[in-house]
Motif scaffolding. Structure first.
Motif, PDB file in Angstrom:
ATOM      1  N   ILE A 128      28.202  18.163  85.746  1.00  0.00           N
ATOM      2  CA  ILE A 128      26.997  17.990  86.937  1.00  0.00           C
ATOM      3  C   ILE A 128      27.753  17.543  88.219  1.00  0.00           C
ATOM      4  N   ASN A 129      27.388  18.240  89.140  1.00  0.00           N
ATOM      5  CA  ASN A 129      27.851  18.121  90.497  1.00  0.00           C
ATOM      6  C   ASN A 129      26.946  17.089  91.168  1.00  0.00           C
ATOM      7  N   PRO A 130      27.268  15.946  91.304  1.00  0.00           N
ATOM      8  CA  PRO A 130      26.187  14.932  91.894  1.00  0.00           C
ATOM      9  C   PRO A 130      25.773  15.050  93.195  1.00  0.00           C
ATOM     10  N   ASN A 131      26.501  16.089  93.941  1.00  0.00           N
ATOM     11  CA  ASN A 131      25.685  16.224  95.187  1.00  0.00           C
ATOM     12  C   ASN A 131      24.971  17.513  95.281  1.00  0.00           C
ATOM     13  N   THR A 132      23.942  17.874  96.155  1.00  0.00           N
ATOM     14  CA  THR A 132      23.347  19.077  96.463  1.00  0.00           C
ATOM     15  C   THR A 132      23.981  20.046  96.840  1.00  0.00           C
ATOM     16  N   SER A 133      25.217  20.133  97.290  1.00  0.00           N
ATOM     17  CA  SER A 133      25.670  21.414  97.820  1.00  0.00           C
ATOM     18  C   SER A 133      26.007  22.445  96.654  1.00  0.00           C
ATOM     19  N   LEU A 134      25.411  23.534  96.714  1.00  0.00           N
ATOM     20  CA  LEU A 134      25.091  24.449  95.753  1.00  0.00           C
ATOM     21  C   LEU A 134      26.696  25.412  95.847  1.00  0.00           C
ATOM     22  N   ALA A 135      27.304  25.345  96.849  1.00  0.00           N
ATOM     23  CA  ALA A 135      28.626  26.050  96.988  1.00  0.00           C
ATOM     24  C   ALA A 135      29.522  25.323  96.052  1.00  0.00           C
ATOM     25  N   MET A 136      29.557  23.827  96.286  1.00  0.00           N
ATOM     26  CA  MET A 136      30.348  23.019  95.607  1.00  0.00           C
ATOM     27  C   MET A 136      30.055  23.143  93.977  1.00  0.00           C
ATOM     28  N   THR A 137      28.768  23.169  93.884  1.00  0.00           N
ATOM     29  CA  THR A 137      28.569  23.422  92.157  1.00  0.00           C
ATOM     30  C   THR A 137      29.120  24.479  91.759  1.00  0.00           C
ATOM     31  N   GLU A 138      29.138  25.628  92.561  1.00  0.00           N
ATOM     32  CA  GLU A 138      29.688  26.782  92.018  1.00  0.00           C
ATOM     33  C   GLU A 138      31.247  26.681  91.865  1.00  0.00           C
ATOM     34  N   THR A 139      32.121  26.249  93.057  1.00  0.00           N
ATOM     35  CA  THR A 139      33.414  25.795  92.673  1.00  0.00           C
ATOM     36  C   THR A 139      33.557  25.007  91.553  1.00  0.00           C
ATOM     37  N   ILE A 140      32.733  24.065  91.378  1.00  0.00           N
ATOM     38  CA  ILE A 140      33.318  23.327  90.111  1.00  0.00           C
ATOM     39  C   ILE A 140      32.809  23.751  88.852  1.00  0.00           C
ATOM     40  N   GLY A 141      31.791  24.896  88.814  1.00  0.00           N
ATOM     41  CA  GLY A 141      31.461  25.384  87.688  1.00  0.00           C
ATOM     42  C   GLY A 141      32.531  26.500  87.308  1.00  0.00           C
ATOM     43  N   MET A 142      32.937  26.999  88.333  1.00  0.00           N
ATOM     44  CA  MET A 142      34.149  28.268  88.087  1.00  0.00           C
ATOM     45  C   MET A 142      35.572  27.248  87.523  1.00  0.00           C
ATOM     46  N   ALA A 143      35.591  26.067  87.972  1.00  0.00           N
ATOM     47  CA  ALA A 143      36.792  25.420  87.501  1.00  0.00           C
ATOM     48  C   ALA A 143      36.695  25.035  86.189  1.00  0.00           C
ATOM     49  N   ALA A 144      35.626  24.716  85.920  1.00  0.00           N
ATOM     50  CA  ALA A 144      35.336  24.253  84.511  1.00  0.00           C
ATOM     51  C   ALA A 144      35.453  25.628  83.248  1.00  0.00           C
ATOM     52  N   ARG A 145      34.805  26.550  83.765  1.00  0.00           N
ATOM     53  CA  ARG A 145      34.766  27.859  83.096  1.00  0.00           C
ATOM     54  C   ARG A 145      36.157  28.304  82.592  1.00  0.00           C
ATOM     55  N   ALA A 146      37.278  28.157  83.913  1.00  0.00           N
ATOM     56  CA  ALA A 146      38.490  28.701  83.655  1.00  0.00           C
ATOM     57  C   ALA A 146      39.266  28.058  82.643  1.00  0.00           C
ATOM     58  N   VAL A 147      38.995  26.889  82.141  1.00  0.00           N
ATOM     59  CA  VAL A 147      39.537  26.300  81.145  1.00  0.00           C
ATOM     60  C   VAL A 147      38.927  26.118  79.944  1.00  0.00           C
ATOM     61  N   ALA A 148      37.592  26.382  79.851  1.00  0.00           N
ATOM     62  CA  ALA A 148      37.027  26.226  78.546  1.00  0.00           C
ATOM     63  C   ALA A 148      37.405  27.030  77.655  1.00  0.00           C
ATOM     64  N   ALA A 161      26.760  24.480  84.893  1.00  0.00           N
ATOM     65  CA  ALA A 161      26.875  23.933  86.003  1.00  0.00           C
ATOM     66  C   ALA A 161      25.426  23.340  86.870  1.00  0.00           C
ATOM     67  N   VAL A 162      25.410  22.296  87.008  1.00  0.00           N
ATOM     68  CA  VAL A 162      24.039  21.809  87.613  1.00  0.00           C
ATOM     69  C   VAL A 162      24.236  21.019  88.768  1.00  0.00           C
ATOM     70  N   SER A 163      23.298  20.772  89.529  1.00  0.00           N
ATOM     71  CA  SER A 163      23.414  19.588  90.660  1.00  0.00           C
ATOM     72  C   SER A 163      21.879  19.219  90.788  1.00  0.00           C
ATOM     73  N   PRO A 164      21.699  17.777  91.309  1.00  0.00           N
ATOM     74  CA  PRO A 164      20.220  17.357  91.663  1.00  0.00           C
ATOM     75  C   PRO A 164      19.656  18.176  92.568  1.00  0.00           C
ATOM     76  N   SER A 165      18.205  18.370  92.357  1.00  0.00           N
ATOM     77  CA  SER A 165      17.494  19.099  93.488  1.00  0.00           C
ATOM     78  C   SER A 165      17.319  18.129  94.512  1.00  0.00           C
ATOM     79  N   GLN A 166      17.497  17.000  94.476  1.00  0.00           N
ATOM     80  CA  GLN A 166      17.196  15.987  95.713  1.00  0.00           C
ATOM     81  C   GLN A 166      18.376  15.150  95.590  1.00  0.00           C
ATOM     82  N   GLY A 167      19.000  14.563  96.741  1.00  0.00           N
ATOM     83  CA  GLY A 167      20.043  13.753  96.802  1.00  0.00           C
ATOM     84  C   GLY A 167      20.875  13.706  98.192  1.00  0.00           C
TER      85      GLY A 167
END
Lengths: 245, 245, 245, 245, 245, 245
Positions: free
Chosen positions: E9-29, E37-43
């Motif tokens: 969960i990316n707690p902010n609504t920046s989709l670019a950052m959600t992607e960065t985070i998701g990729m970092a997660a996938r790289a080691v899974a 990788a998700v982020s809130p629709s509002q916030g």
């Protein structure tokens, strides 16, 4: 609520400082609150170490006893080392507040971290010990000493005041803090102007203590007489201390 | 090494206790070390709270000044609250040791954790604050109060002594500690017998302090005069304190 | 009191350092106290990290066992990391003191805060961990490493000694401390001269430990055998350790 | 990711326990991860105090060296005192994890506070020191000892296992905790069943350490060789230690 | 072991950052682990203070609820302040890991002390509070802020990345640490390259958290439902929060 | 000094509790101080865990924003977990005080140690974390939960009130404390009567917070806008949060 009578005890014998402190107290007292600014008739002219504090503590106790007889509603110990604080709490039936304690508590309510600006380097250890005792070690980012004696604050030159100001500005830029605590009763008159000029809370313990006494009083709270702050065990005091109880 | 002259200051005015303390000191002093056991001519007959401590601190300072004039090689503050310790270090040129400090230090050298057995419940907070100041909070597993006044230790009945023994035994079984610290100068004469009977270190601070003074002296170490324990800033002391410097 | 026999264990195999340490111990020993300075026959020539310490700890235990067989009255672990201290206390029936511990305790008796000057930067973490374990984190203002290996102290050039001196002077001016602890057994011979030259307590743990052993002995105190420092649970030791009990 | 080779070091010489530990490790290892469970050829049959730990630490270092030569991807120290942990980190180029550390870390991730159930009362102090070192003092609500020796866990009677279970249940009801840490490598096989039965996380450090090694490995992280965990300073090791590097 | 489904969960609504985070997660899974990788629709588009965190926490709880409905095996809160961590643990039945927590834990496993490099100076206090809460105050030697906003990390200029690198190098030379923790989810993609270039562990919490979730899962451990992390007390949620349970 | 307008925010949606809290605030407010007692229009009816707190925090921020628009002179967060305190301080230009904070501060001014009596056992961890954050861990001797939900305090039966009283009496006899802190906004109306009956300070945070706001206001002090409590970085808030700034 009846008007309060608050005793502000300058633990040293410097009358000029007693006046500074009394004025700082009066400036913030609630309408109707009366401030009695006193100092011991005997003791040290300024407090700059543990020895001075030990002597001053006896003067504090004398004044607390006297204030109690006068029926005051609270006592303030107006020296940044809070000399004799727990002893005074034993003697008093009403609240007793030290100015270091008061200023530190207030600082934690308006900022996540604060600095302290005090007088001589040798008094820094006293502030350190209080931070530990009161639980605020993690809230204090830095301690600064202007390296001038306490009574320099009572001279007309304004040099000490200027140094306090400089250290506050330096702390503001370097320490990553949101507030500054002034570490000497003799700096009581500087807080408001510095707060305005620097646009951060610069906190004086004398005025802070007045408001805490008023607060406790309004809340119907006073020094606990259950347990270790109960009145001192009755016993004969001899010699020069015989008048102390 | 020249024979030492150690001043053991009983901060209260009870002469019986001064004698108990003096004997405990002499019992462990090195050959040649001379013990002067003194107490203030004025003050409190026993110390059972912060108020008593504040008064006793002045008596301690007077005696330190006197001892210094006599050329003693070290000063011991023989009350478990170590009243006036840092103030006395400012005044003295030679080492000053408090008995709480001495006992706690020794305890950490022979056990991983210790308990404290003291007199009145209201003095427990004083020991707590010292543990925090000295850094031994994690080494102290429990604090016990026998709930008898200090001077009960000077009575012939032996009731207080019996209670001390009972609490030591209880602590031994329940606290998971390896040593017990006796939390009152008036218990100084109990330590050796309890150590033997219970087969664990039961530590008296008076005798411990004597050895620490002798140790520092042999090491050529004395109270640092660099920084915050330097001699008090020279200033006029007024009234009943005028003889203090 | 009978004359004491104190075993000073240099945990490394450097005989030159064993000699330095033995001399420092003898210089302060009470009249009649005999010092046996020993080092393991096998192990590491100097101790500069956790690996070296782990090896040295076994050597310490061997020596403690040997000293116990000889009937010594106390054991000193003369390496600033106090390797094997609690293990040695389990084995010993008499007091065991580490030199880091000894120096830190003494420092807190003569100053409110102290600095440490040690050898390699990588040993700083060992001192940090000991400060935490012993409770002296708040008493230590700074840790300095001269960035020379331990054995540089045994060379004739005097370079290491000069660096120690420089760091002490720097600490004196910058750290706001009243005392300095020398953080290596190999610095034992520097303390007295630096104490005199710098006019502050510069503390060596070897000599400090000698006095603490003598003190505990005179007090009739020894390592507690009640609880977690009791003798090791009897069990077969195999291989190269079979001689250890 | 290539399959990993993880060395699980039982620091004592009990082969039965090595097997228990090895099985616990294998039970959770990722597909492809190979577990090598080893124990020193010489040392102590069980670890129940600081003396035992000091000996075991050398065995740990020998095994780490051997594992390093074998090219293992990580080392686990499978005794709850984490003997030799930092020394092993100096020697190793790959991650080294202690089981106390592993279990404590995991516990803080699934509960706000945890209890520890260990073997002999005398080992409690070892856990206390680790809690302090690792920073988890505030997360641990209570430490319980079943008061049976480590090897009782290897007997067929099941008495020790029953006691572990009883203490876990008692802790669950009294300590206000959300998780329990099993404080001995020999309890590794109990965690999963107790977790299911008691419906709270009951944590074994052996299996936890396996996953932490796998995690660090997948993250490309290994023991830092910058600073105080760098390889030991090269120096001749003498006698029985000469094979250690 | 079945393949895992981990919700990052990316707690902010920046989709670019959600992607960065998701990729970092996938790289080691682990093979088979699926990352959502998700982020809130509002916030808030980025989190740079306590206000932002309070809002983000609600978004985190919504996502945890959604992930729970999807049957995920664990939840990661991918903002360095770990917003809503304990609240999320109450809601979840599976493990929940914050990235600050994950990175700090990992850092203590590979180095004795670490530094943190974060974004804006005002977020330093958040890291400080987490260090205190998690118990790692003594393991963190320094906190550095690059003084650029979070979203600067998502710009193409590379300026923020360059600043992170500079601060890591500076920390490496000055702080006496063995590892560096990257203090922002948006830095997740920098860790591996910096680890290689600087030859010390530079730790990203996103990837670390993935491995901790996988670890807990393999160990059969999940958030304790005994005690204070039990599911929230059932009660009607009103208004915009009515969908939260 | 102009009359003050103080906003007391009940973070839950229970109007009965808002009324209890408002009355407690008005009972101690200075002449002329006006109290506006508010609660969020949406959220949770009571706060009994971290999940509830996270939701309540948003309601708090909404109300702070509204109060700011109304020109109030200070904001009180009237739930014992102080939800959203630092976030609210970022938003506000005037002082913000939490009631846990207020009660704990006051308790340390009248007693050396205090106990806390709260509602559900699961909220104890919240108080523990606040004690750590605020620095009062050493001042709190015990935490007691009456094991009834928050809203039981709003029922007419008086059962919850009776339980609070019983726990206070028990604490008075067993905990060695001088004061008791009531750990729930819903207990605000009990403090004065218990203070009188038990003859020790029983402290309610709502009334304490009123006096602290008045105090800061009189001192010319407000939340520092220098550093980490500065107004939130301006950024678009989306969805249900779009009205929050």
């Amino acid at each position: 609520m009846n008007p309060l009578l608050i005793q502000v005890i300058n633990p040293n014998t410097s009358l000029a400082m007693t006046e500074t402190i009394g004025m700082a107290a009066r400036a913030v007292a609630a309408t109707g609150t009366e401030i009695i600014a006193v100092s011991p008739s005997q003791g040290v002219p300024s407090i700059e170490g543990h020895f001075d504090e030990a002597i001053a503590a006896v003067g504090v106790l004398e004044q607390v006893k006297r204030g109690k007889a006068q029926g005051v509603d609270g006592h303030i110990i107006a020296c940044f080392g809070d000399p004799g604080l727990l002893a005074a709490r034993e003697v008093a039936s009403k609240p007793v507040i030290g100015i270091a304690e008061a200023a530190m508590h207030m600082a934690t309510l308006v900022a996540t971290r604060f600095s302290i600006v005090t007088t001589l380097p040798r008094t820094v250890i006293i502030a350190r010990h209080l931070l530990q005792r009161y639980g605020f070690e993690h809230h204090c980012a830095a301690l600064h000493a202007i390296d001038l004696p306490v009574l320099a604050l009572e001279q007309d030159s304004g040099i000490a005041q200027q140094k306090v100001r400089e250290y506050c500005i330096q702390s503001l830029h370097q320490d990553g803090v949101g507030a500054i605590v002034l570490g000497c009763g003799g700096m009581a008159d500087l807080a408001q102007a510095l707060t305005r000029e620097l646009a951060i809370p610069v906190i004086d313990g004398v005025s802070a203590a007045v408001k805490l006494i008023e607060s406790l009083s309004a809340l119907g709270l006073t020094t606990s007489k259950h347990g270790d702050l109960d009145y001192p065990v009755a016993k004969p005091l001899s010699g020069m201390f015989s008048t102390l109880r």
